[in-house]
Each structure stands twice: as C-alpha cells, then as structure tokens.
Design a protein around this motif. Structure first.
Motif, PDB file in Angstrom:
ATOM      1  N   ASP A 121     -19.823  15.401 -35.862  1.00  0.00           N
ATOM      2  CA  ASP A 121     -20.860  14.885 -37.395  1.00  0.00           C
ATOM      3  C   ASP A 121     -22.465  15.148 -37.172  1.00  0.00           C
ATOM      4  OD1 ASP A 121     -18.755  14.459 -38.319  1.00  0.00           O
ATOM      5  OD2 ASP A 121     -18.306  12.406 -38.215  1.00  0.00           O
ATOM      6  N   THR A 122     -22.668  14.458 -36.218  1.00  0.00           N
ATOM      7  CA  THR A 122     -23.931  14.657 -35.814  1.00  0.00           C
ATOM      8  C   THR A 122     -25.038  15.928 -35.073  1.00  0.00           C
ATOM      9  OG1 THR A 122     -23.887  12.695 -34.149  1.00  0.00           O
ATOM     10  CG2 THR A 122     -25.886  13.664 -34.044  1.00  0.00           C
ATOM     11  N   ALA A 123     -23.715  16.951 -35.516  1.00  0.00           N
ATOM     12  CA  ALA A 123     -24.221  18.521 -34.919  1.00  0.00           C
ATOM     13  C   ALA A 123     -23.959  19.282 -36.588  1.00  0.00           C
ATOM     14  CB  ALA A 123     -22.667  18.591 -34.736  1.00  0.00           C
ATOM     15  N   ALA A 124     -23.650  18.270 -37.966  1.00  0.00           N
ATOM     16  CA  ALA A 124     -23.630  18.536 -38.912  1.00  0.00           C
ATOM     17  C   ALA A 124     -25.191  18.448 -39.348  1.00  0.00           C
ATOM     18  CB  ALA A 124     -22.389  18.605 -40.164  1.00  0.00           C
ATOM     19  N   VAL A 125     -25.531  17.531 -39.411  1.00  0.00           N
ATOM     20  CA  VAL A 125     -26.855  17.172 -39.600  1.00  0.00           C
ATOM     21  C   VAL A 125     -27.549  18.262 -39.056  1.00  0.00           C
ATOM     22  CG1 VAL A 125     -28.323  15.011 -39.532  1.00  0.00           C
ATOM     23  CG2 VAL A 125     -25.734  14.403 -40.440  1.00  0.00           C
ATOM     24  N   GLU A 126     -27.547  17.931 -37.717  1.00  0.00           N
ATOM     25  CA  GLU A 126     -28.303  18.472 -36.431  1.00  0.00           C
ATOM     26  C   GLU A 126     -29.270  20.593 -37.194  1.00  0.00           C
ATOM     27  OE1 GLU A 126     -28.492  14.981 -33.256  1.00  0.00           O
ATOM     28  OE2 GLU A 126     -28.244  16.782 -32.931  1.00  0.00           O
ATOM     29  N   LEU A 127     -27.873  20.212 -37.125  1.00  0.00           N
ATOM     30  CA  LEU A 127     -27.618  21.711 -37.412  1.00  0.00           C
ATOM     31  C   LEU A 127     -28.714  22.223 -38.828  1.00  0.00           C
ATOM     32  CD1 LEU A 127     -24.669  23.007 -36.841  1.00  0.00           C
ATOM     33  CD2 LEU A 127     -26.525  24.173 -35.897  1.00  0.00           C
ATOM     34  N   ALA A 128     -28.370  21.012 -39.935  1.00  0.00           N
ATOM     35  CA  ALA A 128     -28.288  21.295 -41.029  1.00  0.00           C
ATOM     36  C   ALA A 128     -30.388  21.116 -41.283  1.00  0.00           C
ATOM     37  CB  ALA A 128     -28.005  20.337 -41.977  1.00  0.00           C
ATOM     38  N   PHE A 129     -30.493  20.412 -40.264  1.00  0.00           N
ATOM     39  CA  PHE A 129     -32.567  19.854 -40.030  1.00  0.00           C
ATOM     40  C   PHE A 129     -32.812  21.445 -40.046  1.00  0.00           C
ATOM     41  CE2 PHE A 129     -36.046  19.182 -37.914  1.00  0.00           C
ATOM     42  CZ  PHE A 129     -36.420  17.131 -38.655  1.00  0.00           C
ATOM     43  N   PHE A 130     -32.430  22.538 -39.280  1.00  0.00           N
ATOM     44  CA  PHE A 130     -33.473  23.661 -38.254  1.00  0.00           C
ATOM     45  C   PHE A 130     -32.179  25.549 -39.215  1.00  0.00           C
ATOM     46  CE2 PHE A 130     -33.995  20.674 -34.729  1.00  0.00           C
ATOM     47  CZ  PHE A 130     -34.681  20.902 -34.932  1.00  0.00           C
ATOM     48  N   PHE A 131     -31.521  24.733 -39.714  1.00  0.00           N
ATOM     49  CA  PHE A 131     -30.732  26.143 -40.245  1.00  0.00           C
ATOM     50  C   PHE A 131     -30.373  26.057 -41.907  1.00  0.00           C
ATOM     51  CE2 PHE A 131     -30.428  26.238 -35.885  1.00  0.00           C
ATOM     52  CZ  PHE A 131     -30.372  27.446 -34.960  1.00  0.00           C
ATOM     53  N   ASN A 132     -31.006  27.084 -42.863  1.00  0.00           N
ATOM     54  CA  ASN A 132     -30.326  26.805 -43.973  1.00  0.00           C
ATOM     55  C   ASN A 132     -29.104  27.636 -43.554  1.00  0.00           C
ATOM     56  OD1 ASN A 132     -30.859  29.683 -44.309  1.00  0.00           O
ATOM     57  ND2 ASN A 132     -32.183  29.352 -45.224  1.00  0.00           N
ATOM     58  N   LYS A 133     -27.857  27.229 -44.862  1.00  0.00           N
ATOM     59  CA  LYS A 133     -26.656  28.163 -44.576  1.00  0.00           C
ATOM     60  C   LYS A 133     -26.632  30.541 -43.740  1.00  0.00           C
ATOM     61  CE  LYS A 133     -22.500  27.746 -46.959  1.00  0.00           C
ATOM     62  NZ  LYS A 133     -21.972  27.823 -49.072  1.00  0.00           N
ATOM     63  N   LEU A 134     -28.074  30.282 -44.461  1.00  0.00           N
ATOM     64  CA  LEU A 134     -28.527  32.451 -44.810  1.00  0.00           C
ATOM     65  C   LEU A 134     -28.305  32.831 -43.261  1.00  0.00           C
ATOM     66  CD1 LEU A 134     -30.620  33.595 -47.731  1.00  0.00           C
ATOM     67  CD2 LEU A 134     -27.819  34.294 -46.665  1.00  0.00           C
ATOM     68  N   GLU A 135     -28.850  31.323 -41.902  1.00  0.00           N
ATOM     69  CA  GLU A 135     -29.248  31.280 -41.216  1.00  0.00           C
ATOM     70  C   GLU A 135     -27.978  31.505 -40.120  1.00  0.00           C
ATOM     71  OE1 GLU A 135     -33.974  30.226 -41.677  1.00  0.00           O
ATOM     72  OE2 GLU A 135     -32.431  28.443 -41.373  1.00  0.00           O
ATOM     73  N   ILE A 136     -27.572  30.765 -40.377  1.00  0.00           N
ATOM     74  CA  ILE A 136     -26.119  31.333 -39.293  1.00  0.00           C
ATOM     75  C   ILE A 136     -25.089  32.010 -39.693  1.00  0.00           C
ATOM     76  CG2 ILE A 136     -24.361  29.372 -38.585  1.00  0.00           C
ATOM     77  CD1 ILE A 136     -26.352  27.691 -38.134  1.00  0.00           C
ATOM     78  N   VAL A 137     -25.301  32.768 -38.952  1.00  0.00           N
ATOM     79  CA  VAL A 137     -24.173  34.094 -39.589  1.00  0.00           C
ATOM     80  C   VAL A 137     -23.069  33.669 -39.126  1.00  0.00           C
ATOM     81  CG1 VAL A 137     -26.075  35.923 -38.388  1.00  0.00           C
ATOM     82  CG2 VAL A 137     -24.480  34.866 -37.197  1.00  0.00           C
ATOM     83  N   GLU A 138     -22.355  34.594 -39.957  1.00  0.00           N
ATOM     84  CA  GLU A 138     -20.138  34.471 -39.759  1.00  0.00           C
ATOM     85  C   GLU A 138     -19.900  35.546 -38.823  1.00  0.00           C
ATOM     86  OE1 GLU A 138     -18.573  31.984 -40.757  1.00  0.00           O
ATOM     87  OE2 GLU A 138     -20.490  31.928 -42.144  1.00  0.00           O
TER      88      GLU A 138
END
Ligand code: CMP
Length: 138
Positions: A121-138
């Motif tokens: 849960d913390t990971a989801a919040v912390e990832l969203a702090f630094f990265f938007n959807k386009l910046e995480i590659v599939e």
C-alpha cells in the motif's frame, strides 16, 4: 507481480554509487520499470516523509533528503517489496547484514544510502509521488 519504490539517497548519489546500486538491484532479479534523478525541495521531502512528521528526526531527515539529487526507481518483481527490503538490510547500517545495500553503502542511520517502501500500500502511494502512469513502463 508487485511494484515498489526505491530511492538512492543523496549521500550515495554524491559518492557516484547509483550505477553500482542499480546493478545490485538488477542482479537480485528486480526489474527497473521507472527511473529518474531529481532534487527534492525541503517541502517536497516533508511531503514524502509526512508519516514521520512527529518524529524528532523529521527536520534533519528532510534537510538531508533535500541536500542533493536522489535517484528514484520503480522496481517490479514477484514479492518485490519484501525482496527489495531484504536487499536493503536494516535501517541502521550498523545493524544491517553483510551483503545488504545499507551494510555496504550506508554511512549512518540518516545517510543510509537507500530507501524502500515498507509495504504494497505504501509502495503505491510512494510510486505515485514520483511517477505518473506514462513513466512506468510495461
Ligand atoms: P527510510 O527507510 O528512508 O525511512 C525514514 C528514514 O529516517 C530512515 O530510512 C532513516 O534514514 C531516517 N532516520 C533517521 N533517524 C531515524 C531513527 N531514529 N529511526 C528511524 N529512522 C531514522
């Protein structure tokens, strides 16, 4: 599959250890799916570590995190949160097991080289702090 956030902290970036730490993370089988270097303002560091706002070390921690560039990394893998935490070792480098990142690269409880999310849960919040959807590659 699970994602987690890793931060290579200012002390490690300043000592040019980012490449070595990223290589160790990849060697441990975690995939890099997002990557950026930036410098946090004091206010941004306070926002990121808001959960620690009442702790006595908050002011010093946020000064330190704003003291130089950091490298933010989105990691993906099976059980990535726990596996990356195991790779980091204990928060205090003096208590970290040999072979862990904090044992190898940490200098003090504050300048402990790396951060990692403490749960999914913390990971989801912390990832969203630094990265938007386009910046995480599939
Ligand atoms: P991190 O995993 O990034 O989460 C909060 C940080 O606060 C922690 O790593 C430490 O670097 C820092 N810190 C400084 N003092 C303390 C303390 N007394 N207890 C826990 N964390 C501390």
């Amino acid at each position: 599959m699970q994602d987690t956030l890793a931060i290579i902290k200012p002390d490690a970036v300043a000592r040019d250890l980012a490449g070595e730490i990223l290589a160790a993370v990849q060697a441990a089988g975690l995939r890099i799916v997002g990557l950026k270097m930036l410098r946090l303002s004091k206010a941004q560091a306070q926002g990121f570590y808001a959960v620690h706002a009442e702790r006595p070390f908050f002011d010093s921690l946020t000064d330190y995190m704003a003291s130089g560039p950091v490298v933010c990394v989105a990691l993906r893998g099976e059980d990535a949160v726990a596996r990356y935490r195991a790779l980091m070792g204990a928060t205090n480098p003096e208590q970290a097991e040999p072979g862990t990142l904090r044992h190898k690269y940490g200098q003090s409880l504050e300048a402990n080289a790396v951060h990692g999310s403490d749960g999914p849960d913390t990971a989801a919040v912390e990832l969203a702090f630094f990265f938007n959807k386009l910046e995480i590659v599939e």
